[in-house]
Structure formats: structure tokens, C-alpha cells
Design a protein around this motif. Sequence first.
Motif, PDB file in Angstrom:
ATOM      1  N   CYS A 511     -39.368   0.102  21.808  1.00 56.20           N
ATOM      2  CA  CYS A 511     -38.846   1.098  20.865  1.00 56.20           C
ATOM      3  C   CYS A 511     -38.998   2.509  21.417  1.00 56.20           C
ATOM      4  CB  CYS A 511     -39.555   0.966  19.527  1.00 56.20           C
ATOM      5  SG  CYS A 511     -39.181  -0.563  18.647  1.00 56.20           S
ATOM      6  N   TYR A 512     -40.177   2.822  21.948  1.00 54.73           N
ATOM      7  CA  TYR A 512     -40.388   4.154  22.519  1.00 54.73           C
ATOM      8  C   TYR A 512     -39.536   4.357  23.754  1.00 54.73           C
ATOM      9  CZ  TYR A 512     -44.200   5.392  19.401  1.00 54.73           C
ATOM     10  OH  TYR A 512     -44.941   5.716  18.288  1.00 54.73           O
ATOM     11  N   ASN A 513     -39.369   3.310  24.527  1.00 51.85           N
ATOM     12  CA  ASN A 513     -38.516   3.396  25.706  1.00 51.85           C
ATOM     13  C   ASN A 513     -37.071   3.663  25.295  1.00 51.85           C
ATOM     14  OD1 ASN A 513     -38.011   3.364  28.476  1.00 51.85           O
ATOM     15  ND2 ASN A 513     -37.582   1.176  28.489  1.00 51.85           N
ATOM     16  N   PHE A 514     -36.655   3.049  24.184  1.00 49.06           N
ATOM     17  CA  PHE A 514     -35.319   3.295  23.633  1.00 49.06           C
ATOM     18  C   PHE A 514     -35.181   4.756  23.202  1.00 49.06           C
ATOM     19  CE2 PHE A 514     -32.972   3.792  19.624  1.00 49.06           C
ATOM     20  CZ  PHE A 514     -31.690   3.414  20.003  1.00 49.06           C
ATOM     21  N   LEU A 515     -36.181   5.280  22.506  1.00 46.57           N
ATOM     22  CA  LEU A 515     -36.131   6.676  22.066  1.00 46.57           C
ATOM     23  C   LEU A 515     -36.080   7.619  23.261  1.00 46.57           C
ATOM     24  CD1 LEU A 515     -38.745   6.609  19.144  1.00 46.57           C
ATOM     25  CD2 LEU A 515     -36.252   6.457  18.978  1.00 46.57           C
ATOM     26  N   ARG A 516     -36.897   7.333  24.260  1.00 46.07           N
ATOM     27  CA  ARG A 516     -36.919   8.161  25.475  1.00 46.07           C
ATOM     28  C   ARG A 516     -35.565   8.131  26.177  1.00 46.07           C
ATOM     29  NH1 ARG A 516     -37.591   6.816  30.760  1.00 46.07           N
ATOM     30  NH2 ARG A 516     -38.504   8.369  32.180  1.00 46.07           N
ATOM     31  N   GLY A 517     -34.978   6.936  26.259  1.00 48.69           N
ATOM     32  CA  GLY A 517     -33.692   6.793  26.929  1.00 48.69           C
ATOM     33  C   GLY A 517     -32.565   7.493  26.203  1.00 48.69           C
ATOM     34  N   ASN A 518     -32.764   7.748  24.904  1.00 47.44           N
ATOM     35  CA  ASN A 518     -31.753   8.454  24.121  1.00 47.44           C
ATOM     36  C   ASN A 518     -32.133   9.919  23.870  1.00 47.44           C
ATOM     37  OD1 ASN A 518     -29.485   6.502  22.878  1.00 47.44           O
ATOM     38  ND2 ASN A 518     -31.380   5.339  23.128  1.00 47.44           N
ATOM     39  N   ASP A 519     -33.043  10.431  24.701  1.00 50.46           N
ATOM     40  CA  ASP A 519     -33.451  11.848  24.649  1.00 50.46           C
ATOM     41  C   ASP A 519     -33.951  12.276  23.276  1.00 50.46           C
ATOM     42  OD1 ASP A 519     -32.885  12.404  27.336  1.00 50.46           O
ATOM     43  OD2 ASP A 519     -30.761  12.686  26.880  1.00 50.46           O
ATOM     44  N   VAL A 520     -34.703  11.389  22.627  1.00 54.22           N
ATOM     45  CA  VAL A 520     -35.262  11.719  21.324  1.00 54.22           C
ATOM     46  C   VAL A 520     -36.505  12.577  21.491  1.00 54.22           C
ATOM     47  CG1 VAL A 520     -36.380  10.801  19.259  1.00 54.22           C
ATOM     48  CG2 VAL A 520     -34.352   9.669  20.195  1.00 54.22           C
ATOM     49  N   SER A 521     -36.506  13.712  20.817  1.00 51.66           N
ATOM     50  CA  SER A 521     -37.665  14.596  20.803  1.00 51.66           C
ATOM     51  C   SER A 521     -37.923  14.994  19.357  1.00 51.66           C
ATOM     52  CB  SER A 521     -37.422  15.839  21.652  1.00 51.66           C
ATOM     53  OG  SER A 521     -38.490  16.759  21.521  1.00 51.66           O
ATOM     54  N   PHE A 522     -39.190  15.084  19.010  1.00 52.73           N
ATOM     55  CA  PHE A 522     -39.552  15.473  17.646  1.00 52.73           C
ATOM     56  C   PHE A 522     -39.941  16.946  17.570  1.00 52.73           C
ATOM     57  CE2 PHE A 522     -40.411  10.910  17.987  1.00 52.73           C
ATOM     58  CZ  PHE A 522     -39.699  10.429  16.897  1.00 52.73           C
ATOM     59  N   TYR A 523     -39.751  17.656  18.688  1.00 48.29           N
ATOM     60  CA  TYR A 523     -40.114  19.077  18.727  1.00 48.29           C
ATOM     61  C   TYR A 523     -39.051  19.827  19.504  1.00 48.29           C
ATOM     62  CZ  TYR A 523     -42.737  23.338  19.936  1.00 48.29           C
ATOM     63  OH  TYR A 523     -43.146  24.644  20.110  1.00 48.29           O
ATOM     64  N   ASP A 524     -38.320  20.701  18.832  1.00 51.52           N
ATOM     65  CA  ASP A 524     -37.253  21.468  19.459  1.00 51.52           C
ATOM     66  C   ASP A 524     -37.714  22.914  19.642  1.00 51.52           C
ATOM     67  OD1 ASP A 524     -34.956  22.609  20.373  1.00 51.52           O
ATOM     68  OD2 ASP A 524     -33.750  22.192  18.584  1.00 51.52           O
ATOM     69  N   ASN A 525     -38.290  23.205  20.814  1.00 52.72           N
ATOM     70  CA  ASN A 525     -38.797  24.558  21.054  1.00 52.72           C
ATOM     71  C   ASN A 525     -37.713  25.518  21.519  1.00 52.72           C
ATOM     72  OD1 ASN A 525     -38.508  23.273  23.492  1.00 52.72           O
ATOM     73  ND2 ASN A 525     -40.399  24.072  24.385  1.00 52.72           N
ATOM     74  N   THR A 526     -36.471  25.059  21.532  1.00 53.19           N
ATOM     75  CA  THR A 526     -35.355  25.958  21.864  1.00 53.19           C
ATOM     76  C   THR A 526     -34.670  26.477  20.604  1.00 53.19           C
ATOM     77  OG1 THR A 526     -33.710  24.165  21.949  1.00 53.19           O
ATOM     78  CG2 THR A 526     -34.947  24.642  23.970  1.00 53.19           C
ATOM     79  N   ARG A 527     -35.069  25.962  19.465  1.00 54.32           N
ATOM     80  CA  ARG A 527     -34.383  26.320  18.225  1.00 54.32           C
ATOM     81  C   ARG A 527     -34.674  27.766  17.839  1.00 54.32           C
ATOM     82  NH1 ARG A 527     -35.009  23.514  12.194  1.00 54.32           N
ATOM     83  NH2 ARG A 527     -33.469  24.865  11.176  1.00 54.32           N
ATOM     84  N   ASN A 528     -33.639  28.486  17.455  1.00 51.77           N
ATOM     85  CA  ASN A 528     -33.820  29.862  16.990  1.00 51.77           C
ATOM     86  C   ASN A 528     -32.909  30.204  15.812  1.00 51.77           C
ATOM     87  OD1 ASN A 528     -31.331  30.059  18.213  1.00 51.77           O
ATOM     88  ND2 ASN A 528     -32.063  31.215  19.988  1.00 51.77           N
ATOM     89  N   ASP A 529     -32.262  29.187  15.223  1.00 49.45           N
ATOM     90  CA  ASP A 529     -31.393  29.414  14.071  1.00 49.45           C
ATOM     91  C   ASP A 529     -32.173  29.126  12.782  1.00 49.45           C
ATOM     92  OD1 ASP A 529     -31.536  26.747  14.940  1.00 49.45           O
ATOM     93  OD2 ASP A 529     -29.796  26.187  13.743  1.00 49.45           O
ATOM     94  N   PHE A 530     -32.828  30.154  12.290  1.00 51.11           N
ATOM     95  CA  PHE A 530     -33.738  29.956  11.166  1.00 51.11           C
ATOM     96  C   PHE A 530     -33.213  30.512   9.846  1.00 51.11           C
ATOM     97  CE2 PHE A 530     -36.695  30.240  14.899  1.00 51.11           C
ATOM     98  CZ  PHE A 530     -37.008  28.888  14.916  1.00 51.11           C
ATOM     99  N   ASP A 531     -31.923  30.840   9.775  1.00 53.64           N
ATOM    100  CA  ASP A 531     -31.376  31.405   8.545  1.00 53.64           C
ATOM    101  C   ASP A 531     -31.560  30.457   7.362  1.00 53.64           C
ATOM    102  OD1 ASP A 531     -30.666  33.606   9.918  1.00 53.64           O
ATOM    103  OD2 ASP A 531     -28.504  33.288   9.869  1.00 53.64           O
ATOM    104  N   ALA A 532     -31.177  29.202   7.562  1.00 55.27           N
ATOM    105  CA  ALA A 532     -31.286  28.220   6.484  1.00 55.27           C
ATOM    106  C   ALA A 532     -32.747  27.984   6.118  1.00 55.27           C
ATOM    107  CB  ALA A 532     -30.624  26.911   6.890  1.00 55.27           C
ATOM    108  N   TYR A 533     -33.603  27.991   7.126  1.00 51.90           N
ATOM    109  CA  TYR A 533     -35.035  27.757   6.877  1.00 51.90           C
ATOM    110  C   TYR A 533     -35.630  28.877   6.038  1.00 51.90           C
ATOM    111  CZ  TYR A 533     -40.046  27.674   7.787  1.00 51.90           C
ATOM    112  OH  TYR A 533     -41.411  27.680   7.635  1.00 51.90           O
ATOM    113  N   VAL A 534     -35.248  30.115   6.321  1.00 52.15           N
ATOM    114  CA  VAL A 534     -35.784  31.255   5.575  1.00 52.15           C
ATOM    115  C   VAL A 534     -35.343  31.197   4.117  1.00 52.15           C
ATOM    116  CG1 VAL A 534     -35.655  33.754   5.314  1.00 52.15           C
ATOM    117  CG2 VAL A 534     -36.013  32.766   7.577  1.00 52.15           C
TER     118      VAL A 534
END
Length: 548
Positions: A511-534
Motif C-alpha cells: 500500500c505504501y509502495n503504491f502511494l509512493r509510486g503515485n507521488d502521494v504526499s501528506f505535506y505540501d510545503n509549496t502551497r501558498n494559496d491561503f485565501d480560502a483557508y483564511v
Amino acid sequence: MVAVNNLIYTIRIILFHLAVLDLINEWKNIMSLLRKFLEKGYFPKELPPQFNTLSYANAIMSNENIPQLFNSGSFLTRPAIHNISRKGALRRKLSIPNPVNYFRLSKAIVDNWHDISNLLNISELSMTKPILSLENTERAFHQDHSLNELPELHAKLRSQYKYILKTDISRFYHTIYTHSIPWCLHTKAVAKANRSDALYGNLLDKICRDLQDQQTIGIPIGPDTSLVIAESILCKVDEALKERGIVNGFRYIDDYFLGFKTLSEAESAIAVLQEQLNVYELALNSSKTEIIVLPHEFEDLSISELRNFSFKDANYNQRADLIYYFNKVFTVAKSSPEESIIKYAVSRLLSINVSNNNYPLLEKFLLQCIISDSSSIRYVVKHFLKYSKLGFQQDIEALSCVLKQITTNESVHVHGSEISYCLWMYIYFNINLPEEVFLSINKLRDPFVAILVCDCFDSGLIDYTCDLSFYNELMSMEELKGDMWVFVYEMLFREWFQPTGDQNPILQNECYNFLRGNDVSFYDNTRNDFDAYVKADVLGYEMINLHL
């Protein structure tokens, strides 16, 4: 005769196609619900927005053949733990299940959604039935009634009854007995007679135990799946109350407000409610159980004043309003320490646009709010994001000093929520992480704090030699199934750390190998679109704690 036969044949063809269309629409609805569970109902909303499950949902929903282990097979894990604040000095322990077990739980609920949704609709008391969100909302579900409707609900109840029974369930989510899930879905007698997974309630029970290392007490706080399970149980309690003639009032999550014409009726209702909760191994919170005799205030007048405070647009008047508002906030917070006054006051201000001239004053008040009540940082952060995007000049040096103070203080108590938001601010504003701060938090067993610390290192915000051995020692299969699973997966996925053994734990698990192979990440440190979040969750669920 031929014409009649042709007509019958045509009708049958039409009915067949309609049935096929119904099946297709039902399948689409099921797939839509599953996606919402995986994408928006998984991680708690209290986490910083860089933590999300979008790529996880995309990977599973876009692949017809996911690994079999996602669906069946022995897989015992422990959920990730994240500690957040509640009103006063209390804390709430959020639990984030392992992605394999969470998929199983979501799939089991979705596969049986028709029956579960019918059960959820039997309650006439519940104001928090999970309603599937058809629009692009923040969560998988929205509640039947919003917090803003509570004053009207209370007013209606109090317009008809002199005695109001107010109570809630003691440590509700923490004390839910997983075996009671099939009891509410199939009845206790049926569930005890048939303990196989053929009963979907038994399957849900098993999955809930598997995702918390076989514990039978408690369900995870945070995921929307738990809202469905909790409401299913209490809807059955509500139905039993109706059968005993208790129908006047409402329930919001696990808070009951019931109306009666006589004191004796209200007193009897306490025993009846506890009797019905006993069926599911639950108990009333005796310290919060009281019979209110009208007339009685809805809320403290000072809280009403904060709620209805109106800010002026003119620069000078707005400045005076800010001074008066926060003076009132701190006065009320001091007199009502058990309430989330500061947190609410800060969140309320997000809808107010402060002028450029008055922003420095607002910023000083916001920093004072964090120092006075560090749990308000979640909303203070939104203010800093909002005015940063507007291009306002911000006092980063003052912010840095407060972040250092809060982080080191909260580390003593392992307050992961406050620490994670402080670390996010270090990263967002490109502030170097002081060595004192690193030493105070680098061994905390909070996966979200650990990820943010390592991102500080990767972003060049740590300019001193630091010992990361504690983190490196976690890179094992045992920890990948444990409470640090989010951290271990992210570090190995990003190759920020190497496995402790000869083999990569991610590659050892299909399962983890499947997630890795599909570029699954639970942390997006490139995100900067926070309008909706605010803009989202401006008032926050904490408003329930203001006892409307």
C-alpha cells in the motif's frame, strides 16, 4: 395484439434503461462520497493547511486496481496523535488513522451508506446530522444546523418550556465502545447472535479496533468518519428518548437541551437519558448536568457585546474601536477563564478589514493574544497571512520573539498544535529557527511538529549543527505502523532520511509502495494559496463553548 406486445416491450426497455441509470447515478454518488471522505474528511481541520490528503484521494480514486491490502488482510496500526487546545486549560487529542485503515473505514461506511443515512434520519433531536456536501466545501459533510442557528433554537425551546435540562456526555468520543457500533446499527441482540463481518456493523467495529491497535474504547477525533459513527449511536439514543415521550428540545453533537413543563419531568428525564446511554456504555457528564429554571440568560452580556460589536471604517474611529474592543476582550477573558473568549474574539476580527494605518496596532494586540492564550494562534496566523498578502508592513522581529517564547513554553506540555503553527510561521516568513527552540521540540512525538522541524532544516532556517538522530531512528516498519506514521512516510518519500534497516519500509508494504509510486504526499510545503483557508471556519466550532 402485436401493438400491445410492442408497447409492453418498449415499456420494459424504458424501465430497464431507467434502472440502469439509477444504478449509474447511485454508483457516481457512492464514488463521490468516497472521494470526499478521502480528500476532505480525513485530516482534522485544525492542522495547518499544508497538511492535506488531496494526492492520497487522487491516487486511490484514479486507479481501478489498488493493492488488495487496502481492502482486506490483517493490518494493525496506531493513529497519529496531535494535541490541540480546548476552552480553558483542557486539551483535545486528535487521532489520525493510518491511510490503509482509514480507507477501509471510509469504504465500509460508503458501501453501507443507504442504511446508515436512514438511521441518521430517525432522530428528531439532532441538529448535527452529517449532510453530504454537494458543493466544494471544506469538509466531506456539513452539519444539519450551523452554530449561528443556536440562539434561535434556544429561543424557540425557551418560549415553550420553563424547565430546561442541559447536559452532555462525559468524554464522548473517547469513551465510545467500538462493540456498540453494531449494537446501534443492527440491535444488540442481533449483533451478539452474529459476530461475523457479514454484519457491516461488526466490520466497522473491527476496522475501528484495527486502526488503534485493537483498543475497544474510543474512536478517533478529527476524521469525518467518526462524526458518522458518533451520530449513528446518538440517533438511536434519540429514538429511544422519543419512545419514552422525550421529544422537546435538541441535541448539538453530544450536548442535550431538553424542555419540560414541570421540574419533576426534567428530573425524571435525567434518569431516562442515562438509562439509554447505558445501553451503549456511555455516561452523562455530572458536572455539566443542570436543570435551568427560566427566566435565565442566554449568555453573559459581555459575550453578547463582543459578538455584536460594530467597527467603524474611518481610520481614527477604527483605531478607537480596536482599543475598546480588545480592552473588553481581555476583561471578559480574565473574568471567564473557562471560555474561549480570546480565540473567538480574534476569529471574529477576520471579517473586519483594518486600514493600513491601524494595522500596527492590531498586530500588537494579536501578539498579546497569543501570549495571553496561545491556543488563539490558529486564528492569529490567519490574520498574519491575510495582511501579508495585502502587502502591509509587518513587524517580523516582534513576531519572531513571540514565536520563540510560545514554542519553548508549549514544548514543556507537548502542545503540538501551538508548536506546529509557530513552526509554520518560521517557514512562511523565512525566520531562522533559534537553537533554543530546536532543542526544546526536536524529540516530541508529534509527527506534524517533526515534519515542520525537518522542513525548517531543509529550507535552510537552521544555521547551526543539530542532532537529528531521534528522527532518523524512527525510519522503520514498526514506526510506519505506529503513531509517527505520517512523519516516517514523508521523510522516506522525500528521501530526507534513510531507513534504519537494510530495506525501505515503504517498499516492503504494497500500500505504501503504491502511494509512493503515485507521488502521494501528506505535506505540501509549496502551497501558498491561503485565501480560502483564511476565510474558512472564521468563527470556529469553539463557539459552542460559549454556551449560547
